[in-house]
Motif scaffolding. Sequence first.
Motif, PDB file in Angstrom:
ATOM      1  N   THR A 151       9.520  -2.369   4.563  1.00 20.56           N
ATOM      2  CA  THR A 151       8.419  -1.396   4.587  1.00 20.56           C
ATOM      3  C   THR A 151       7.559  -1.624   5.814  1.00 20.56           C
ATOM      4  O   THR A 151       7.433  -2.747   6.315  1.00 20.56           O
ATOM      5  CB  THR A 151       7.517  -1.517   3.342  1.00 20.56           C
ATOM      6  N   THR A 153       3.601  -0.561   7.107  1.00 26.63           N
ATOM      7  CA  THR A 153       2.351  -0.030   6.560  1.00 26.63           C
ATOM      8  C   THR A 153       1.274   0.038   7.641  1.00 26.63           C
ATOM      9  O   THR A 153       1.037  -0.944   8.353  1.00 26.63           O
ATOM     10  CB  THR A 153       1.846  -0.925   5.408  1.00 26.63           C
ATOM     11  N   ASN A 154       0.665   1.202   7.752  1.00 27.30           N
ATOM     12  CA  ASN A 154      -0.506   1.387   8.611  1.00 27.30           C
ATOM     13  C   ASN A 154      -1.701   0.923   7.790  1.00 27.30           C
ATOM     14  O   ASN A 154      -2.130   1.602   6.859  1.00 27.30           O
ATOM     15  CB  ASN A 154      -0.606   2.872   8.979  1.00 27.30           C
ATOM     16  N   GLY A 158      -3.430   2.892   4.967  1.00 29.13           N
ATOM     17  CA  GLY A 158      -2.692   2.478   3.773  1.00 29.13           C
ATOM     18  C   GLY A 158      -1.345   3.165   3.646  1.00 29.13           C
ATOM     19  O   GLY A 158      -0.572   2.892   2.731  1.00 29.13           O
ATOM     20  N   ARG A 159      -1.037   4.055   4.596  1.00 27.82           N
ATOM     21  CA  ARG A 159       0.235   4.765   4.511  1.00 27.82           C
ATOM     22  C   ARG A 159       1.408   3.813   4.767  1.00 27.82           C
ATOM     23  O   ARG A 159       1.399   3.047   5.718  1.00 27.82           O
ATOM     24  CB  ARG A 159       0.249   5.890   5.538  1.00 27.82           C
ATOM     25  N   SER A 160       2.408   3.906   3.920  1.00 25.65           N
ATOM     26  CA  SER A 160       3.540   2.994   3.991  1.00 25.65           C
ATOM     27  C   SER A 160       4.849   3.772   3.968  1.00 25.65           C
ATOM     28  O   SER A 160       4.942   4.809   3.314  1.00 25.65           O
ATOM     29  CB  SER A 160       3.470   2.040   2.801  1.00 25.65           C
ATOM     30  N   GLU A 161       5.831   3.268   4.704  1.00 19.27           N
ATOM     31  CA  GLU A 161       7.150   3.910   4.710  1.00 19.27           C
ATOM     32  C   GLU A 161       8.239   2.858   4.629  1.00 19.27           C
ATOM     33  O   GLU A 161       8.068   1.735   5.106  1.00 19.27           O
ATOM     34  CB  GLU A 161       7.363   4.710   6.011  1.00 19.27           C
TER      35      GLU A 161
END
Lengths: 198, 464
Positions: A151, A153-154, A158-161
């Motif tokens: 993963t 995460t910014n 809080g955005r996660s990919e």
Amino acid sequence: MKQKFNIIKSTCVPLPLENVDTDQIIPARFLKATTRDEKFFGDNLFCDWRYNADGTPNQNFVLNDPTYSGCILVAGKNFGNGSSREHAAWAIAGYGFRVVISSFFADIHRNNELNNFVLPVTVSEDFLAELFASIKANPATEVEVNVPAQTVTNLATGRSEHFDLNGYKKYCLMNGLDDIDFLLESKSKIEAWEKANA
Amino acid sequence: MNTLFDKIWDKHVVQIVEDGPTQLYIDRLYCHEVTTPQAFDGMRERGIKPLRPQQIVCMPDHNTPTHDQDKPIEDPVSKKQVDTLAANAAEFGLTHYGMLDKRNGIIHVVGPERGLSLPGMTIVCGDSHTSTHGAMGAVAFGIGTSEVEMVMASQCILQQKPKSMRISVEGKLAKGVTAKDVALYIMSKMSTSGATGYFVEYAGSVVRDLSMEGRLTLCNLSIEMGARGGFVAPDEKTFEYIKGREHAPKGAEWDKAVEYWKTLRSGDDAVFDREIVYKAEDITPMVTYGTNPGMGMGIESSIPALASVPESGQASFLRSLNYMSFAPGEQLLGKKVDYVFCGSCTNGRIEDFRAFASIAAGRKKAPGVVCWLVPGSWMVKEQIESEGLDKILEEAGFEIRQPGCSACLAMNDDKIPAGKLSVSTSNRNFEGRQGPGARTVLASPLTAAAAAVTGVVTDPRTLM
């Protein structure tokens, strides 16, 4: 060179240009080296953008801007296209980057990064645009790259990919192993193939 | 499914690593001086020798000067790299065509012309233009230095199997339109990343009609749209080209080989991950206006307006035009040209010099234009001389240099000075590619010759 990966948390260096080719990452005149001296290549990373013709630092280029630092390079779409020169990956590693985040990588360069224990992380266009915006708004923005969980995460939003990494390569990166170690152990399979195709 | 790419790739699979890449057997590894010294060092550090030294061929090409090759290379750093390859080849027992060897030249020109690159093979080299060899009906692709070391050590490479794409070009090319124009046209439609992740089969009547030289040019540029490689299924033209060449199979071996090569075609039921068809009638002589090979247009066209570029790409687009000193909406026709370069693994073959000479014949080089004509190999140079093209070119004020990569990437002395505009038959117009600050317009040998005799960007069809 061989490094073990787990969780990396760092601020980022943004390079919001598309189609950054390997001739820009390390110009051809630095390819005459006959050794893999990471400091030499790192010192010349993005040389023609980073330095003026007289050798002084170009203050408009991000690597010379003290506002930005960290071991994560964030680049626009189609990073590393063009020449197959692995020197580009040596320069990125030599400068101290451990992760490159982009929405798209050229194939050969992506492999070259992996073979030099630099992790290419492919994210969506939206994630990338938001990350560039976060870094612009606050250069202290951190990103967390979790290799075991795959993963990214910014931490500002809080955005996660999830990012792609095959199980074999993940094992190699987490344990500091390279492909040659693996191939040297497959000799009997190679000889069997040769026999069958003689 | 059942594509020619599948057939060649699948035949070479040694094993598929669980949740990982494929271990692929490699028939031929080419080594040049730039991307191999660190691989040889790695072999020494591990204390290992090449597994199949007879399948590896080495030659210097990037650093070689294009004049006075009988004298020592002046640049000590270039000399060291060239000498290092010779020493490594000797130490590891590999075939080496040194600088004055009549078999020397650009590795991607020499491989096919010596019969070292054959249909059905897997071929790699630490060089992105390895895709060139795909014209022989081979699966050929560029790799990094760590991967060169892998292949030396195990004659195998670990790779994810790429997806397959078929690009067909149908119809008949108009006068003055060459394989280079077809490639630049395809790239202008595909962009520099449109084929990333794919291996491309070129097909259609235009591709069938191309000479082997033309197919080599087309396959050479596959990487410039991001493809791992590109190839053309072998046919009678391929067999005819290969027959009798130094390393081609001979006698009964030849008959057996041709029998196998004839099976190397995609099935009628082949399914590609992507299929694209272009029409020959849409293709005119092409030029690039920007700093990547996908930024191309018909020679009579104008540079796109900023508004037509997607927002995320506008910064790169403007940066590119600023570097080139061009403006959106402008035409290139009539722009003053300072340098012309005809050569490289893209356009350094006999057909390219025939094309150049066809425009130069009976004309004179424009005053003020510096022109470098660099054959891709000694064999090409000899062909130029045996066909009398050198005489035609000399009368027009041109000189044929000695073979090498030359001004394509300016690792030798052939550098385009900062700010100068060069019309080049090579493969990349990246910033600084032909020398720091050099401005490159990519074009065919016909268009390069038209610029050389007029001193400005000129439509070659007006001189034919």
